[in-house]
Design a protein around this motif. Structure first.
Motif, PDB file in Angstrom:
ATOM      1  N   PRO A  47       0.840  -1.202   0.000  1.00  0.00           N
ATOM      2  CA  PRO A  47       0.000   0.000   0.000  1.00  0.00           C
ATOM      3  C   PRO A  47       0.877   1.255   0.000  1.00  0.00           C
ATOM      4  O   PRO A  47       1.892   1.312   0.679  1.00  0.00           O
ATOM      5  CB  PRO A  47      -0.792  -0.113   1.301  1.00  0.00           C
ATOM      6  N   GLY A  48       0.495   2.209  -0.773  1.00  0.00           N
ATOM      7  CA  GLY A  48       1.243   3.461  -0.863  1.00  0.00           C
ATOM      8  C   GLY A  48       1.929   3.560  -2.210  1.00  0.00           C
ATOM      9  O   GLY A  48       1.311   3.922  -3.194  1.00  0.00           O
ATOM     10  N   SER A  49       3.197   3.184  -2.264  1.00  0.00           N
ATOM     11  CA  SER A  49       3.954   3.363  -3.500  1.00  0.00           C
ATOM     12  C   SER A  49       3.550   2.392  -4.602  1.00  0.00           C
ATOM     13  O   SER A  49       3.486   2.760  -5.773  1.00  0.00           O
ATOM     14  CB  SER A  49       5.450   3.223  -3.222  1.00  0.00           C
ATOM     15  N   GLU A  50       3.238   1.162  -4.258  1.00  0.00           N
ATOM     16  CA  GLU A  50       2.866   0.181  -5.286  1.00  0.00           C
ATOM     17  C   GLU A  50       1.370   0.185  -5.586  1.00  0.00           C
ATOM     18  O   GLU A  50       0.958  -0.200  -6.677  1.00  0.00           O
ATOM     19  CB  GLU A  50       3.298  -1.223  -4.873  1.00  0.00           C
ATOM     20  N   LEU A  51       0.586   0.601  -4.627  1.00  0.00           N
ATOM     21  CA  LEU A  51      -0.857   0.697  -4.848  1.00  0.00           C
ATOM     22  C   LEU A  51      -1.462   1.659  -3.834  1.00  0.00           C
ATOM     23  O   LEU A  51      -1.446   1.403  -2.632  1.00  0.00           O
ATOM     24  CB  LEU A  51      -1.544  -0.668  -4.708  1.00  0.00           C
ATOM     25  N   GLU A  52      -1.980   2.764  -4.345  1.00  0.00           N
ATOM     26  CA  GLU A  52      -2.710   3.696  -3.492  1.00  0.00           C
ATOM     27  C   GLU A  52      -4.120   3.828  -4.037  1.00  0.00           C
ATOM     28  O   GLU A  52      -4.318   4.123  -5.213  1.00  0.00           O
ATOM     29  CB  GLU A  52      -2.034   5.064  -3.432  1.00  0.00           C
ATOM     30  N   VAL A  53      -5.087   3.571  -3.177  1.00  0.00           N
ATOM     31  CA  VAL A  53      -6.501   3.587  -3.560  1.00  0.00           C
ATOM     32  C   VAL A  53      -7.183   4.748  -2.842  1.00  0.00           C
ATOM     33  O   VAL A  53      -6.982   4.936  -1.644  1.00  0.00           O
ATOM     34  CB  VAL A  53      -7.187   2.259  -3.163  1.00  0.00           C
ATOM     35  N   VAL A  54      -7.987   5.500  -3.580  1.00  0.00           N
ATOM     36  CA  VAL A  54      -8.793   6.555  -2.980  1.00  0.00           C
ATOM     37  C   VAL A  54     -10.256   6.138  -3.128  1.00  0.00           C
ATOM     38  O   VAL A  54     -10.705   5.801  -4.218  1.00  0.00           O
ATOM     39  CB  VAL A  54      -8.563   7.926  -3.657  1.00  0.00           C
ATOM     40  N   GLY A  55     -10.992   6.162  -1.997  1.00  0.00           N
ATOM     41  CA  GLY A  55     -12.400   5.782  -1.993  1.00  0.00           C
ATOM     42  C   GLY A  55     -13.300   6.962  -1.687  1.00  0.00           C
ATOM     43  O   GLY A  55     -12.845   8.114  -1.639  1.00  0.00           O
ATOM     44  N   TRP A  56     -14.555   6.682  -1.442  1.00  0.00           N
ATOM     45  CA  TRP A  56     -15.590   7.686  -1.167  1.00  0.00           C
ATOM     46  C   TRP A  56     -16.459   7.194  -0.028  1.00  0.00           C
ATOM     47  O   TRP A  56     -16.806   6.010   0.005  1.00  0.00           O
ATOM     48  CB  TRP A  56     -16.528   7.822  -2.357  1.00  0.00           C
ATOM     49  N   CYS A  57     -16.844   8.070   0.864  1.00  0.00           N
ATOM     50  CA  CYS A  57     -17.837   7.715   1.883  1.00  0.00           C
ATOM     51  C   CYS A  57     -18.354   8.981   2.558  1.00  0.00           C
ATOM     52  O   CYS A  57     -17.664   9.997   2.592  1.00  0.00           O
ATOM     53  CB  CYS A  57     -17.254   6.763   2.927  1.00  0.00           C
ATOM     54  N   PRO A  58     -19.567   8.932   3.105  1.00  0.00           N
ATOM     55  CA  PRO A  58     -20.046  10.071   3.876  1.00  0.00           C
ATOM     56  C   PRO A  58     -19.160  10.271   5.107  1.00  0.00           C
ATOM     57  O   PRO A  58     -18.689   9.309   5.711  1.00  0.00           O
ATOM     58  CB  PRO A  58     -21.461   9.666   4.296  1.00  0.00           C
ATOM     59  N   GLU A  59     -18.931  11.516   5.458  1.00  0.00           N
ATOM     60  CA  GLU A  59     -18.106  11.842   6.634  1.00  0.00           C
ATOM     61  C   GLU A  59     -18.599  11.098   7.871  1.00  0.00           C
ATOM     62  O   GLU A  59     -17.808  10.588   8.661  1.00  0.00           O
ATOM     63  CB  GLU A  59     -18.150  13.352   6.889  1.00  0.00           C
ATOM     64  N   GLU A  60     -19.914  11.008   8.006  1.00  0.00           N
ATOM     65  CA  GLU A  60     -20.500  10.391   9.196  1.00  0.00           C
ATOM     66  C   GLU A  60     -20.181   8.895   9.298  1.00  0.00           C
ATOM     67  O   GLU A  60     -20.296   8.304  10.370  1.00  0.00           O
ATOM     68  CB  GLU A  60     -22.028  10.582   9.203  1.00  0.00           C
ATOM     69  N   PHE A  61     -19.786   8.266   8.212  1.00  0.00           N
ATOM     70  CA  PHE A  61     -19.489   6.832   8.226  1.00  0.00           C
ATOM     71  C   PHE A  61     -18.003   6.524   8.043  1.00  0.00           C
ATOM     72  O   PHE A  61     -17.614   5.368   7.871  1.00  0.00           O
ATOM     73  CB  PHE A  61     -20.280   6.108   7.131  1.00  0.00           C
ATOM     74  N   TYR A  62     -17.158   7.544   8.070  1.00  0.00           N
ATOM     75  CA  TYR A  62     -15.729   7.359   7.807  1.00  0.00           C
ATOM     76  C   TYR A  62     -15.110   6.285   8.711  1.00  0.00           C
ATOM     77  O   TYR A  62     -14.414   5.401   8.257  1.00  0.00           O
ATOM     78  CB  TYR A  62     -14.986   8.688   7.966  1.00  0.00           C
ATOM     79  N   ARG A  63     -15.373   6.360   9.999  1.00  0.00           N
ATOM     80  CA  ARG A  63     -14.764   5.394  10.928  1.00  0.00           C
ATOM     81  C   ARG A  63     -15.259   3.968  10.682  1.00  0.00           C
ATOM     82  O   ARG A  63     -14.522   3.021  10.850  1.00  0.00           O
ATOM     83  CB  ARG A  63     -15.024   5.802  12.365  1.00  0.00           C
ATOM     84  N   GLN A  64     -16.521   3.823  10.263  1.00  0.00           N
ATOM     85  CA  GLN A  64     -17.068   2.485  10.015  1.00  0.00           C
ATOM     86  C   GLN A  64     -16.435   1.831   8.786  1.00  0.00           C
ATOM     87  O   GLN A  64     -16.524   0.619   8.631  1.00  0.00           O
ATOM     88  CB  GLN A  64     -18.592   2.527   9.834  1.00  0.00           C
ATOM     89  N   THR A  65     -15.803   2.618   7.922  1.00  0.00           N
ATOM     90  CA  THR A  65     -15.179   2.012   6.739  1.00  0.00           C
ATOM     91  C   THR A  65     -14.036   1.091   7.134  1.00  0.00           C
ATOM     92  O   THR A  65     -13.663   0.221   6.363  1.00  0.00           O
ATOM     93  CB  THR A  65     -14.655   3.069   5.749  1.00  0.00           C
ATOM     94  N   ARG A  66     -13.529   1.243   8.328  1.00  0.00           N
ATOM     95  CA  ARG A  66     -12.466   0.334   8.800  1.00  0.00           C
ATOM     96  C   ARG A  66     -12.918  -1.112   8.760  1.00  0.00           C
ATOM     97  O   ARG A  66     -12.123  -2.006   8.527  1.00  0.00           O
ATOM     98  CB  ARG A  66     -12.054   0.689  10.226  1.00  0.00           C
ATOM     99  N   ASP A  67     -14.213  -1.332   8.992  1.00  0.00           N
ATOM    100  CA  ASP A  67     -14.737  -2.698   8.974  1.00  0.00           C
ATOM    101  C   ASP A  67     -14.735  -3.300   7.576  1.00  0.00           C
ATOM    102  O   ASP A  67     -14.749  -4.511   7.429  1.00  0.00           O
ATOM    103  CB  ASP A  67     -16.158  -2.730   9.544  1.00  0.00           C
ATOM    104  N   MET A  68     -14.748  -2.471   6.555  1.00  0.00           N
ATOM    105  CA  MET A  68     -14.772  -2.961   5.183  1.00  0.00           C
ATOM    106  C   MET A  68     -13.372  -3.165   4.617  1.00  0.00           C
ATOM    107  O   MET A  68     -13.190  -3.931   3.674  1.00  0.00           O
ATOM    108  CB  MET A  68     -15.521  -1.979   4.277  1.00  0.00           C
ATOM    109  N   LEU A  69     -12.405  -2.461   5.168  1.00  0.00           N
ATOM    110  CA  LEU A  69     -11.044  -2.499   4.648  1.00  0.00           C
ATOM    111  C   LEU A  69     -10.212  -3.540   5.402  1.00  0.00           C
ATOM    112  O   LEU A  69     -10.547  -3.908   6.522  1.00  0.00           O
ATOM    113  CB  LEU A  69     -10.405  -1.116   4.778  1.00  0.00           C
ATOM    114  N   PRO A  70      -9.120  -3.988   4.790  1.00  0.00           N
ATOM    115  CA  PRO A  70      -8.240  -4.905   5.512  1.00  0.00           C
ATOM    116  C   PRO A  70      -7.754  -4.252   6.810  1.00  0.00           C
ATOM    117  O   PRO A  70      -7.568  -3.036   6.863  1.00  0.00           O
ATOM    118  CB  PRO A  70      -7.074  -5.121   4.553  1.00  0.00           C
ATOM    119  N   PRO A  71      -7.553  -5.031   7.864  1.00  0.00           N
ATOM    120  CA  PRO A  71      -7.120  -4.473   9.150  1.00  0.00           C
ATOM    121  C   PRO A  71      -5.882  -3.581   9.003  1.00  0.00           C
ATOM    122  O   PRO A  71      -4.913  -3.942   8.350  1.00  0.00           O
ATOM    123  CB  PRO A  71      -6.803  -5.717   9.987  1.00  0.00           C
ATOM    124  N   GLY A  72      -5.977  -2.397   9.600  1.00  0.00           N
ATOM    125  CA  GLY A  72      -4.850  -1.459   9.599  1.00  0.00           C
ATOM    126  C   GLY A  72      -4.601  -0.768   8.275  1.00  0.00           C
ATOM    127  O   GLY A  72      -3.560  -0.149   8.098  1.00  0.00           O
TER     128      GLY A  72
END
Length: 170
Positions: free
Chosen positions: A98-123
């Motif tokens: 993650p970062g130099s070899e692959l950086e992904v930018v996503g979209w989400c409502p501000e109010e749900f930003y913290r909950q996106t952690r559950d959808m993404l790989p840990p850390g």
């Protein structure tokens, strides 16, 4: 549109020149506007997106194929959290850092930003274009009240401000 331009500007600032799109463009106005914003952001940076880097399929095999190319992208705009998650998972499975070899930018409502952690790989929090559902609701209610008071007003289009939110560890 504006959020997509912010996403591209962020990726370009971080040195990415092969930027891909992963997500639908034909399902509603949001996909089309986000796609147009990506194209405008690339043009502003004097870059283009080859057709082979535009992936409207969110199928995991198609995403893996995109990220396995010899001329693979290092930056990906995936304007839905679920799609961004698929891209990041596929990249990690392929051994991309993650970062130099692959950086992904996503979209989400501000109010749900913290909950996106559950959808993404840990850390693995990613930059996300965010907007406020509250701001959107308040603008809608104000416009409805205005239309009620003046029924012959024309339809208008309102844009809710977006901003790029970087992970806390950035």
């Amino acid at each position: 549109f504006g959020g997509a331009m912010q996403a591209v500007a962020h990726l370009v600032k971080n040195g990415h020149t092969r930027i891909a799109w992963v997500g639908p463009t034909a399902e509603g106005i949001q996909g089309l506007e986000r796609w147009a914003g990506v194209q405008a952001g690339l043009r502003k940076a004097n870059l283009t997106m080859p057709t082979e880097l535009m992936l409207s399929s969110i199928d995991k095999a198609a995403i893996r194929a995109l990220l396995s190319r010899d001329d693979r992208p290092t930056g990906v705009v995936a304007p839905w959290t679920s799609v961004a998650s698929r891209v990041l998972h596929a990249g990690l499975e392929l051994g991309l850092r993650p970062g130099s070899e692959l950086e992904v930018v996503g979209w989400c409502p501000e109010e749900f930003y913290r909950q996106t952690r559950d959808m993404l790989p840990p850390g693995q929090m990613i930059p996300q274009v965010v907007w406020s559902i509250r701001d959107m609701a308040e603008a809608c209610i104000a416009r409805l009240a205005e239309r009620r008071a003046h029924p012959d007003l024309h339809t208008i289009r309102l844009n809710i401000e977006t901003r790029l939110r970087l992970p806390e560890n950035h």
